[in-house]
Design a protein around this motif. Structure first.
Motif, mmCIF file in Angstrom:
data_model
loop_
_atom_site.group_PDB
_atom_site.id
_atom_site.type_symbol
_atom_site.label_atom_id
_atom_site.label_comp_id
_atom_site.label_asym_id
_atom_site.label_seq_id
_atom_site.Cartn_x
_atom_site.Cartn_y
_atom_site.Cartn_z
ATOM 1 N N ASN A 1 38.740 52.597 29.431
ATOM 2 C CA ASN A 1 38.040 51.598 30.248
ATOM 3 C C ASN A 1 37.581 52.162 31.581
ATOM 4 N N ALA A 2 38.138 53.308 31.993
ATOM 5 C CA ALA A 2 37.740 53.881 33.284
ATOM 6 C C ALA A 2 36.283 54.311 33.297
ATOM 7 N N GLN A 3 35.728 54.662 32.145
ATOM 8 C CA GLN A 3 34.326 55.075 32.088
ATOM 9 C C GLN A 3 33.401 53.941 32.505
ATOM 10 N N ASN B 1 34.986 49.623 39.927
ATOM 11 C CA ASN B 1 35.390 48.236 40.193
ATOM 12 C C ASN B 1 36.734 48.263 40.935
ATOM 13 N N PRO B 2 36.801 47.723 42.164
ATOM 14 C CA PRO B 2 38.066 47.750 42.931
ATOM 15 C C PRO B 2 39.228 47.047 42.191
ATOM 16 N N GLU B 3 38.901 45.941 41.501
ATOM 17 C CA GLU B 3 39.968 45.243 40.784
ATOM 18 C C GLU B 3 40.536 46.104 39.647
ATOM 19 N N PHE B 4 39.643 46.824 38.988
ATOM 20 C CA PHE B 4 40.108 47.720 37.915
ATOM 21 C C PHE B 4 40.999 48.826 38.470
ATOM 22 N N GLN C 1 48.900 52.544 26.449
ATOM 23 C CA GLN C 1 48.445 51.947 27.699
ATOM 24 C C GLN C 1 47.567 52.912 28.482
ATOM 25 N N LEU C 2 48.037 54.155 28.608
ATOM 26 C CA LEU C 2 47.281 55.147 29.374
ATOM 27 C C LEU C 2 45.963 55.498 28.692
#
Length: 682
Positions: free
Chosen positions: A491-493, A498-501, A484-485
């Motif tokens: 995906n953080a890149q 994105n506020p939702e992310f 998960q981490l």
């Protein structure tokens, strides 16, 4: 007139009863010795009862005595025929000394009674005494029949012993009273017929129970020992009664007082006979030495030994020491383990204050006993009375006072033990038979202690296995959290602005923290404990699991085909992880262009969760032999091989099952079925 009628009626019923039994036995096909003896006894009893119906007449009463002797002979022959191993008349009458002597004595009595009836040469009182003796002999034979019959066969002969015992006991009372008064009481005679009626069904019951009268007979040492004590006690009381009578006879005014004092002292001496352990032990040794070829009844010793091993009130070492001390009645004992040059005391018996001998003195003897498989007699070592296969220090051995024998308990695959025991009280001296029994017990104790040690090792290994299993499941959970981490970091890149992310990332981190906290708690407790159950709706959790796995391709599709909610009470976190793992397995086995479909439905009183994909699939052999086998994985170092195993065990704990349908190259379908009957639904 009424007494004559009652007498005739009672004895008449007895005569008809025995005659009926005689006819029944006559019609049987089996012609064994015991059946023939019972046939004769029934016929003579019928004749005796027929004559006794008119025994109120003095002449008839005189004729009844020899007929009664004939009846007694027939019943005693039946008892002896039951006790014997002979099956033919010829061997029974000629080969058994007891039968020959008893038959000769009773035949002489019969001749005396017949001649006295014809010539009146013997006083009537002596005839009564003869029948008093017959009844006493009959009671003794009945007691022997019951005591010498194997315990499991006693239920068959118990009725006839009760019936004949009542007959002979009543006769004893009748003739004892008649001998004292020199007159036969009519009331005694009248009641005897009605009492004898009760014996007929009892005798018939035994005749029905014992098909061939081939009961297993044995003579126990305890029976002989108890009979000897009773015989001594009976003779002792008889002598005391005679002496007391003469004290009273000669004592005039002070005779009663002296007699009472004398009997009080007699009772004290008799109590000492039964309560003195030393006297009882000497009597047992005397009986064993003079009346038996073997010292021990090995059947009883083995049953006692097994009973000791079955005890759970002591630790195994104490049980083992008791097992070797009890047969020999030793006052003290010590069980020690020999490990190299170290003697470790495991347990002791009656040595609360310890013992003066040091381990440096006992250890060489213990090692010698084990090495040479030798039971060491310490007193013989001190007196140089034996040729030993080992050398020893006589000066050191001479200081041993607590123990008399050393018995090795040899374990060829592990540590061996020795028992130090004091002098046995069951025998005056130890011979080859005592040594054989000691060796037999020590060999069984070696197996017993080896099994105990093996169980200890197995229990430790099971603890390690449980810890390893716990570690595997925790590693599996850590791997899922790590995945998960890692996905979040990947995906953080792309979506870090994105506020939702960012909001979803914090939720993912919070979830990871919660799950890691549980992992740490498990590690702290060093056990994999089940979480407290909680009641929750299954379908929202299935839908949330699909959403949680939506960040990997192919994205799971959720379809609900249920019209009612389904709730269960179990570990929600465990259930959630199980679903995540099965969905992840489906994704890993399917190309990104394929599909993974998760659906819920109700069928056959079960709530069903179906996870279907069109991935690589599995063959039937893999499903049967490897799919649910723990620690077997096809993912190389990236997999633990316990996900499917965990899912199967968890669903089975819920009372359900997992069905797998798969085909190579076409995909797989996992169906989880949970019954409504085991859980709540709404």
């Amino acid at each position: 007139m009424s007494n004559l009628l009652l007498n005739a009626t009672g004895y008449g019923i007895v005569a008809l009863g025995f005659l009926f039994l005689f006819i029944l036995l006559l019609a049987t096909k089996q012609k064994t010795l015991q059946r023939s003896l019972l046939l004769i006894a029934s016929l003579t009893s019928a004749i005796w009862a027929g004559v006794a119906a008119f025994a109120m007449h003095p002449l008839i009463a005189l004729v009844l005595l020899p007929i009664e002797t004939l009846r007694n002979i027939s019943w005693l022959l039946l008892i002896m025929g039951t006790l014997t191993v002979q099956t033919q008349w010829r061997h029974f009458l000629h080969d058994d000394p007891m039968v020959k002597r008893t038959l000769a004595a009773l035949s002489l009595v019969l001749v005396i009674e017949l001649s006295s009836m014809l010539f009146f040469w013997l006083p009537f009182r002596y005839l009564l005494l003869i029948h008093l003796a017959e009844s006493a002999v009959g009671l003794w034979f009945i007691e022997q029949l019951y005591r010498r019959t194997d315990r499991q066969d006693r239920w068959a002969i118990k009725p006839i012993t009760l019936g004949l015992g009542m007959t002979f006991a009543y006769d004893f009372a009748l003739y004892a009273n008649s001998a004292l008064t020199n007159n036969v009481d009519d009331g005694f005679l009248l009641a005897r017929g009605w009492i004898t009626i009760v014996t007929i069904p009892l005798i018939t019951m035994t005749a029905r129970r014992v098909k061939n009268w081939s009961t297993r007979i044995y003579v126990s040492r305890d029976v002989v020992y108890s009979s000897t004590l009773l015989t001594i006690a009976g003779g002792y009381l008889l002598v005391m009664a005679i002496v007391g009578y003469y004290i009273r006879y000669l004592g005039e005014n002070w005779g009663s007082f002296a007699q009472y004092v004398f009997f009080a002292l007699s009772a004290l001496l008799l109590a000492s006979l039964f309560t003195s352990d030393a006297l009882r032990r000497k009597l047992k040794v005397f009986i064993t030495k003079h009346f038996y070829a073997n010292k021990y009844e090995y059947r009883e010793e083995w049953m006692k030994f097994a009973a000791i091993l079955e005890q759970n009130v002591h630790e195994p070492y104490q049980i083992a020491l008791n097992a070797i001390i009890q047969p020999f009645d030793c006052e003290a004992g010590l069980l020690a383990m020999v490990n190299g040059d170290k003697l470790t005391n495991k347990t002791s018996y009656n040595l609360k204050a310890g013992y003066p001998e040091t381990d440096e003195i006992l250890l060489p003897l213990a090692k010698a006993a084990i090495e040479h498989q030798w039971i060491i007699d310490i007193k013989q070592l001190i007196n140089h009375d034996t040729n030993n296969p080992f050398a020893y220090d006589h000066q050191q051995v001479s200081t041993i006072r607590t123990f008399d024998y050393i018995v090795p308990i040899i374990n060829h695959s592990g540590d061996s033990h020795v028992c130090f025991i004091s002098k046995p009280h069951t025998t005056e001296s130890i011979n080859w038979e005592d040594r054989d029994l000691m060796f037999a017990i020590s060999k069984q104790l070696a197996v017993y202690l080896n099994l105990y040690h093996t169980n200890q090792i197995l229990a430790e290994n099971q603890q390690f296995d449980a810890f390893n299993q716990m570690s595997a499941f925790l590693a599996h959970d850590l791997k899922n959290i790590l995945a998960q981490l890692q996905l979040l970091a990947k995906n953080a890149q792309k979506h870090k602005h994105n506020p939702e992310f960012i909001e979803d990332a914090f939720e993912t981190v919070d979830s990871a923290i919660e799950r890691l906290s549980k992992v740490v708690e498990h590690l702290r407790k060093k056990e994999l404990t089940a979480q407290a159950g909680e009641t929750f709706d299954v379908e929202p959790l299935v839908k949330a699991s699909c959403a949680e796995r939506a960040n990997s391709e192919p994205i799971p599709e959720f379809h609900s085909q249920t019209t009612q909610a389904f709730a269960i009470n179990t570990d929600k976190e465990h259930f959630h992880n199980m679903l995540l793992h099965l969905i992840q397995n489906a994704q890993d086995a399917t190309e990104s262009s394929g599909f993974v479909r998760v659906s819920t439905s109700v069928a056959e009183e079960c709530y069903r969760i179906e996870i279907r994909d069109n991935g690589c699939g599995m063959n039937e052999e893999f499903i049967e032999k490897r799919l649910f086998k723990p620690f077997d994985t096809t993912k190389g170092n990236s997999g633990m091989g316990i996900g499917a195993y965990d899912a199967k065990k968890f669903i089975e704990q819920l009372g359900g099952y997992i069905d797998v349908q798969s085909e190579l190259g076409k995909g797989t379908c996992f169906t989880l079925s949970i019954p409504f009957s085991r859980h709540c639904s709404r």
